[in-house]
Structures are given as C-alpha cells and as structure tokens.
Design a protein around this motif. Structure first.
Motif, short mmCIF file in Angstrom:
data_model
loop_
_atom_site.label_atom_id
_atom_site.label_comp_id
_atom_site.label_asym_id
_atom_site.label_seq_id
_atom_site.Cartn_x
_atom_site.Cartn_y
_atom_site.Cartn_z
N LEU A 174 1.51 4.94 9.27
CA LEU A 174 2.69 4.54 8.49
C LEU A 174 3.98 4.88 9.25
O LEU A 174 4.89 4.05 9.35
CB LEU A 174 2.66 5.23 7.13
N GLU A 175 4.03 6.08 9.80
CA GLU A 175 5.21 6.51 10.56
C GLU A 175 5.42 5.68 11.82
O GLU A 175 6.54 5.57 12.32
CB GLU A 175 5.11 7.99 10.91
N ALA A 176 4.35 5.06 12.32
CA ALA A 176 4.44 4.19 13.50
C ALA A 176 4.80 2.75 13.11
O ALA A 176 4.82 1.86 13.96
CB ALA A 176 3.13 4.22 14.27
N GLY A 177 5.04 2.53 11.81
CA GLY A 177 5.48 1.21 11.36
C GLY A 177 4.38 0.26 10.93
O GLY A 177 4.62 -0.94 10.75
N LEU A 178 3.17 0.77 10.76
CA LEU A 178 2.06 -0.07 10.34
C LEU A 178 1.89 -0.07 8.83
O LEU A 178 2.21 0.91 8.16
CB LEU A 178 0.76 0.42 10.99
N ASN A 179 1.37 -1.17 8.30
CA ASN A 179 0.91 -1.19 6.91
C ASN A 179 -0.38 -0.40 6.87
O ASN A 179 -1.18 -0.49 7.80
CB ASN A 179 0.61 -2.63 6.45
N VAL A 180 -0.61 0.31 5.77
CA VAL A 180 -1.82 1.11 5.63
C VAL A 180 -2.45 0.83 4.27
O VAL A 180 -1.77 0.87 3.24
CB VAL A 180 -1.52 2.62 5.75
N VAL A 181 -3.75 0.55 4.29
CA VAL A 181 -4.53 0.41 3.06
C VAL A 181 -5.73 1.33 3.21
O VAL A 181 -6.42 1.29 4.22
CB VAL A 181 -5.00 -1.04 2.82
N GLN A 182 -5.96 2.17 2.18
CA GLN A 182 -7.10 3.09 2.20
C GLN A 182 -7.98 2.87 0.97
O GLN A 182 -7.48 2.53 -0.10
CB GLN A 182 -6.62 4.55 2.16
N ASN A 183 -9.27 3.14 1.14
CA ASN A 183 -10.23 3.15 0.04
C ASN A 183 -10.24 1.84 -0.76
O ASN A 183 -10.34 1.85 -1.98
CB ASN A 183 -9.96 4.36 -0.87
N LYS A 184 -10.09 0.73 -0.06
CA LYS A 184 -10.16 -0.58 -0.70
C LYS A 184 -10.96 -1.51 0.21
O LYS A 184 -10.94 -1.37 1.42
CB LYS A 184 -8.77 -1.16 -0.93
N CYS A 185 -11.64 -2.46 -0.40
CA CYS A 185 -12.45 -3.42 0.34
C CYS A 185 -11.66 -4.71 0.57
O CYS A 185 -11.13 -5.28 -0.38
CB CYS A 185 -13.73 -3.72 -0.44
N THR A 186 -11.59 -5.15 1.82
CA THR A 186 -10.85 -6.39 2.12
C THR A 186 -11.44 -7.58 1.35
O THR A 186 -10.69 -8.42 0.86
CB THR A 186 -10.87 -6.68 3.63
N LYS A 187 -12.74 -7.65 1.24
CA LYS A 187 -13.38 -8.76 0.52
C LYS A 187 -13.00 -8.74 -0.96
O LYS A 187 -12.58 -9.75 -1.51
CB LYS A 187 -14.90 -8.68 0.68
N ILE A 188 -13.14 -7.61 -1.59
CA ILE A 188 -12.83 -7.49 -3.01
C ILE A 188 -11.36 -7.77 -3.27
O ILE A 188 -11.00 -8.53 -4.18
CB ILE A 188 -13.23 -6.10 -3.55
N GLU A 189 -10.49 -7.18 -2.47
CA GLU A 189 -9.05 -7.36 -2.68
C GLU A 189 -8.65 -8.82 -2.45
O GLU A 189 -7.88 -9.38 -3.23
CB GLU A 189 -8.25 -6.43 -1.75
N HIS A 190 -9.16 -9.43 -1.39
CA HIS A 190 -8.81 -10.82 -1.11
C HIS A 190 -9.30 -11.74 -2.24
O HIS A 190 -8.55 -12.58 -2.73
CB HIS A 190 -9.39 -11.27 0.24
N ARG A 191 -10.52 -11.54 -2.65
CA ARG A 191 -11.09 -12.37 -3.72
C ARG A 191 -10.33 -12.18 -5.02
O ARG A 191 -10.10 -13.13 -5.76
CB ARG A 191 -12.58 -12.01 -3.89
N ASP A 192 -9.90 -10.95 -5.31
CA ASP A 192 -9.15 -10.64 -6.52
C ASP A 192 -7.77 -11.31 -6.53
O ASP A 192 -7.33 -11.81 -7.54
CB ASP A 192 -9.00 -9.12 -6.66
N ILE A 193 -7.12 -11.31 -5.38
CA ILE A 193 -5.75 -11.85 -5.29
C ILE A 193 -5.75 -13.37 -5.16
O ILE A 193 -4.92 -14.06 -5.77
CB ILE A 193 -5.00 -11.20 -4.10
N PHE A 194 -6.68 -13.91 -4.38
CA PHE A 194 -6.66 -15.34 -4.12
C PHE A 194 -7.79 -16.08 -4.83
O PHE A 194 -7.91 -17.23 -4.85
CB PHE A 194 -6.71 -15.62 -2.60
#
Length: 145
Positions: free
Chosen positions: A125-145
């Motif tokens: 985060l301090e280096a300017g990156l987005n950070v996501v922890q303890n979440k599944c990319t598949k589940i989150e993508h399917r939930d949002i889209f």
C-alpha cells in the motif's frame, strides 16, 4: 504463521475499479491440478476475458499459457498479482512485486481467500499498490459483474 485478520483491504467499489482496470493477472502458485482452487479460479478468470500468467516452479504450460518460474521472468506488463501461497510466503512475493512493479506496470496485489499478511499489505500500500486480502478473485468478480 497464523492467519491474520486483514487490517489493510480494498472495499467493494475499489475492487470493482480494480477489475475494470485489469487485463493481465499473474497467478503465483497456480497449480496444474484441476481439483485445486488456484486452477479453478484461473480457469474462471480466463473464461471472462482476463489474460492469466501462471507462476509455478513446475510445468511448462497451464491452461494453455506459458508458465514462468517467477514474476521477474515475465517480459510484459501485468496489472495484478494474484497470490495462492501460504501467508509466510506472501512477504517474499510482495518484495518481488515491489522490485518489478514499475517495469511491469503492476497496480494490484491480491491475497486469495484465507490469506492475509498485514505487514506485506502495508508495504505494498505504501508503495502505491492496491491491496486486497482474504478475498477470492473469482467470487468477487462473479459477485460484482
């Protein structure tokens, strides 16, 4: 290392923006075993249009994509690094991301469901990156889209 409660994390709107801005996802720890979560997640991400880049110490090809042994071997831009490694290995992955992030245009580090490392997350985060922890990319993508 025990599993931590994530104190650094992106919210739903930020996650939506991350997906909208992401085209290429390097998947650290992507297994060639179709029964493993990493394989099923990568297969889903590929099926919805993301280019996946397998990072795995074995195999030459997974899901039809060339396998790289490390992030630093990838000769093109990566938008996200999706991590399927144990929490104690996350720091090393994040350190590698920080070394190559400018060259490879990395914007996001994502620690998969069940994975958190607040120290590594804070460093990213301090280096300017987005950070996501303890979440599944598949589940989150399917939930949002």
């Amino acid at each position: 290392m025990e599993c931590e409660f994530p104190t650094v994390n992106s919210n739903k709107q930020e996650i939506k923006s991350i997906f909208e801005e992401t085209k290429t996802i390097a998947i650290v720890g992507l297994s060639s075993d179709s029964e493993k979560a990493s394989y099923r997640v990568a297969q889903y991400l590929q099926s919805v249009g993301f280019k996946i880049v397998p990072i795995y110490p074995k195999e030459d090809e997974i899901l039809g994509e060339k396998v790289y042994r490390s992030l630093s071997e990838i000769p093109f831009d990566i938008d996200m690094v999706d991590i399927f490694r144990k929490p104690d290995a996350i720091s090393k992955v994040v350190d590698e991301v920080l070394l190559i992030k400018e060259k490879n245009k990395i914007k996001t580090v994502w620690f998969q469901l069940g994975l958190a490392n607040n120290e590594a997350a804070q460093k990213a985060l301090e280096a300017g990156l987005n950070v996501v922890q303890n979440k599944c990319t598949k589940i989150e993508h399917r939930d949002i889209f």
